[in-house]
Write an enzyme that holds these catalytic residues in place. Sequence first.
Site, mmCIF file in Angstrom:
data_model
loop_
_atom_site.group_PDB
_atom_site.id
_atom_site.type_symbol
_atom_site.label_atom_id
_atom_site.label_comp_id
_atom_site.label_asym_id
_atom_site.label_seq_id
_atom_site.Cartn_x
_atom_site.Cartn_y
_atom_site.Cartn_z
ATOM 1 N N ASP A 298 0.853 -1.177 0.000
ATOM 2 C CA ASP A 298 0.000 0.000 0.000
ATOM 3 C C ASP A 298 0.896 1.236 0.000
ATOM 4 O O ASP A 298 2.121 1.135 -0.024
ATOM 5 C CB ASP A 298 -0.994 -0.005 1.156
ATOM 6 C CG ASP A 298 -0.300 0.041 2.491
ATOM 7 O OD1 ASP A 298 0.939 0.047 2.508
ATOM 8 O OD2 ASP A 298 -0.986 0.067 3.518
ATOM 9 N N ASP A 577 -3.535 -3.132 6.541
ATOM 10 C CA ASP A 577 -3.556 -2.579 7.896
ATOM 11 C C ASP A 577 -4.965 -2.474 8.458
ATOM 12 O O ASP A 577 -5.158 -2.292 9.636
ATOM 13 C CB ASP A 577 -2.868 -1.212 7.934
ATOM 14 C CG ASP A 577 -3.427 -0.256 6.883
ATOM 15 O OD1 ASP A 577 -4.413 -0.620 6.207
ATOM 16 O OD2 ASP A 577 -2.879 0.845 6.730
ATOM 17 N N ASP A 581 -8.818 -6.318 6.102
ATOM 18 C CA ASP A 581 -7.712 -6.853 5.319
ATOM 19 C C ASP A 581 -7.346 -8.280 5.701
ATOM 20 O O ASP A 581 -6.542 -8.916 5.030
ATOM 21 C CB ASP A 581 -6.472 -5.955 5.469
ATOM 22 C CG ASP A 581 -6.613 -4.670 4.666
ATOM 23 O OD1 ASP A 581 -7.428 -4.666 3.729
ATOM 24 O OD2 ASP A 581 -5.931 -3.690 4.980
HETATM 25 P P1 ADP Z 1 -4.465 4.013 1.656
HETATM 26 O O1 ADP Z 1 -4.354 2.877 0.714
HETATM 27 O O2 ADP Z 1 -3.754 5.230 1.100
HETATM 28 O O3 ADP Z 1 -4.059 3.691 3.044
HETATM 29 P P2 ADP Z 1 -7.198 4.087 2.684
HETATM 30 O O4 ADP Z 1 -7.898 2.868 2.220
HETATM 31 O O5 ADP Z 1 -6.736 4.164 4.082
HETATM 32 O O6 ADP Z 1 -6.006 4.452 1.657
HETATM 33 O O7 ADP Z 1 -8.141 5.334 2.423
HETATM 34 C C1 ADP Z 1 -8.798 5.519 1.212
HETATM 35 C C2 ADP Z 1 -9.355 6.905 1.146
HETATM 36 O O8 ADP Z 1 -10.331 7.090 2.156
HETATM 37 C C3 ADP Z 1 -8.307 7.964 1.383
HETATM 38 O O9 ADP Z 1 -7.716 8.396 0.190
HETATM 39 C C4 ADP Z 1 -9.101 9.087 2.007
HETATM 40 O O10 ADP Z 1 -9.637 9.909 0.969
HETATM 41 C C5 ADP Z 1 -10.232 8.395 2.715
HETATM 42 N N1 ADP Z 1 -9.955 8.271 4.144
HETATM 43 C C6 ADP Z 1 -8.989 7.544 4.740
HETATM 44 N N2 ADP Z 1 -9.025 7.654 6.076
HETATM 45 C C7 ADP Z 1 -10.065 8.476 6.355
HETATM 46 C C8 ADP Z 1 -10.638 8.980 7.564
HETATM 47 N N3 ADP Z 1 -10.160 8.661 8.769
HETATM 48 N N4 ADP Z 1 -11.708 9.817 7.479
HETATM 49 C C9 ADP Z 1 -12.204 10.127 6.266
HETATM 50 N N5 ADP Z 1 -11.719 9.700 5.112
HETATM 51 C C10 ADP Z 1 -10.664 8.879 5.121
HETATM 52 MG MG MG Z 2 -4.799 3.348 4.976
#
Ligand code: ADP
Ligand code: MG
Length: 858
Positions: A298, A577, A581
């Site tokens: 990731d 994470d 997952d």
């Molecule tokens: P990554 O693969 O970069 O870890 P995530 O799956 O954690 O991505 O997050 C996907 C998307 O969800 C992020 O790009 C963000 O726009 C949104 N996001 C992540 N964490 C939060 C949060 N705590 N509150 C709101 N939106 C979030």
């Molecule tokens: Mg993430």
Amino acid sequence: MTVATTGLSSAEAARRLHRDGPNALPAARRRHPLLLLVEQLVHFFALMLWAAAVLALVAGMPALAVAIAVVVVLNGLFAFAQEYRADRAAQRLGDLMPLRATVRRDGHLRQVDAAELVVGDELVLEAGARVCADGEVLAEAGLAVDESMLTGESVPVRPVAGQQVHAGTYVAEGEASVLVTAIGAHTALAGIAALTQEAKPPRSPLAAQLHRVVVVVAVIAVAVGTAFFGVAVLLGLPVAEGFLFAIGVTVALVPEGLLPTVTLSLARAAQGMAARNALVRRLDAVETLGATTFICTDKTGTLTRNEMAVVRVWTPRGAVTVHGNGYEPTGSVDGPAEAVDQVRALASSAKRCSPTAHARHHDDRWLPVGDPMEVALHVLAARLGVDGPSAEAVRFPFDPRRRRSSVVDLDGVHVTGAPDSVLPLCGATPGAQEALAGLAERGLRVLAVARREGRAGDGESWQHAERDLELLGLVGLQDPPRDDVAEAIASCRSAGIRIAMITGDHPATARAIARQVGLLGPDALVLEGADLPAGQDELGSLLDRDGVVVARVTPEDKLRIATALQRRGHVVAMTGDGVNDGPALRAADIGVAMGASGTDVAREAADLVLLDDHFGTIVAAVELGRATFANIRRFLTYHLTDNVAELTPFVVWALSGGSIPLAISVLQVLALDIGTDLLPALALGAEPPTKRTMRGRLHTGSLIDGGLLRRVFLVLGPAEAVMSMLAFLAVLVAGGWSPGGTASAALLATASGTAFTAIVLGQLANAYACRSASRSGFRVGLRGNRLLLWAVAFELAVLAVFLFLPPLPELLGGHAPSALGWGLALAAVPVVLLADAAAKAFLARKVGLTRTDRSATT
Ligand code: ADP
Ligand code: MG
């Protein structure tokens, strides 16, 4: 979901910790070391050797019987020592696994060691956390608990305020605050753990593979021994001699030291990995890591530092630039006054969506507490002088499928999330798409913040609340790439390992970061989770290239990606994470979880935990895994070669119908196996990784393959065997013996000592030949493995003891060689090295040829 408590005071918590003891399950009753030692003396091989000893005694050969008994005991002690050390190493690894809990103490949220929880603590749980004590729910928001590990029931339960949660379960969704009612041995889990403790863990695939090898070899050994016993008796040899022969063959072939040596080198590798912040959760993951051919990683935190800062905010009323240092609450905001006002409203809404995150001042630095991205939003609010109002609120926490979070309070509904998940809920906002593209292309992570004022029964469900929103703006967050990621990626490339970025983030952001760290492949393929082909085969062939980026993935996509790549023959490492997952981590050959930022669920499902969340750590672990894999093959080669040399005299003796005397005695075989051979084999198992470790694709997936067997049985083994037989016969002939005749006992002892010396010296050369699978022993040099140098010195010292220290020469039946004997025995060194060098040169040419063949046809 707010509870008006301040939690325990730290003084009270400390008092209770002292009174009740730590929150830990009673340690599994460990088996007594003595019992383990006894086990080493009565396993399959040991029993076989004991039987041989008894038979030798019955056949009137007490010296042999005693010697075999000594071998069994020495071997047992050796195996015991190695397994004991491996065991201890595994346990220390377990202790390094972080298990933390969030509690409210003195009115503040604190992270404490799970062992420090006390009855009466207010435990704060969020999605993905492991519940580490029994307790009563005080308040919750969308709480769902996975109790399958306690009850076997796979559908999550939804406890509400007043109901119980149990230690050992996981929060599948939502959040809760829980009053701890029972800890440690008083939890429901403790009762179950006591029941399951006795069950032995299943044997790992690697151990099973090795065990099979060992059993097959042992069966062959016994069969060969028995067959030649028959031949010997038929040829008219006395039964006692035939029997001696059978035992010799068997003992020569049985690879007694194999299993413990493998276990120890795996354990040593696991410790080395731990020192580099990579914790393996099972020893044989070390081997799988070495065989990795595809890494799905990731982005956030692994390739980037996960140090988030808002640098730019776009609003329908204009854009602003934010300056400031790290998470410091002071900074400045540049932009039109109208826009700054709008950003204030945005920061206020964003802050409400993540009430627990904040920055903490510690040692003159501002550190994030909670999700760094949420902390960055709090910092933005602080820099604009916005405080967080509003007590009573209903929260719908972030979930990676919905990709947004929201909160309903007295002022209305506030939503923060991925733009593609939030924008469709808002009325048309001119300029938003362009602004989004502009921010994402700079590699910024973009969040949309939206709001609807006034509330009308909105707290019932997120479907009801998250609608008809007004877009407040888009936040651009910077998360710089980690320093040495580019280097780690290059090292994977040179090792023929493919890398894909699998992220939940926006495709443009993902592409920009992939380009910055040098991950993006030559065809710059960026896909979105929703566009992935439905068929597993199409998916596999689409992704099976280097440097693909897959953005906006869901946990389900990750699982499909892992299995699709596996179907194409890849050994897949997959990071994860989040709460969901687990399945992808389990399905991957190597599930990699984040120790610093990941959820407990992900850590439990993983094979490898990165204490520093760093991509480079995965690569370091792969490198050590590869080195270990190579080491195991090294000492296997070394061990088996010795077996060929030991077996040959018995075969020659039997096939010549006894007219050529036995070149080495059974006792000499034992002396080789557990005297001179032991330390070099161990030293080969400790060969450090070199520059070459990560150069080129891994050619074999299995420990024992055709290449290894050919080297042992066609090159190294014969070279060593021929040299020792030649030396033996030459000394005999020089002493006046001719085939079929009888040699004097003194002559035979000198010749036999010569054969023995030739094998020991041949093994010395062999150890250096085994240091590399492709370069000759002349080129690998004497240095580079200091341990081997010591081992070889020891080997020579032991040889001297066996040859010169009475009564050993008499007992073993081998005296110091004559001058001619020494010359021929010493010749074994260059001969073994030359044979090995020639075979390697031949192979290199063949590989070179097939390479050009292949490039010509493809
Ligand atoms: P990554 O693969 O970069 O870890 P995530 O799956 O954690 O991505 O997050 C996907 C998307 O969800 C992020 O790009 C963000 O726009 C949104 N996001 C992540 N964490 C939060 C949060 N705590 N509150 C709101 N939106 C979030
Ligand atoms: Mg993430």
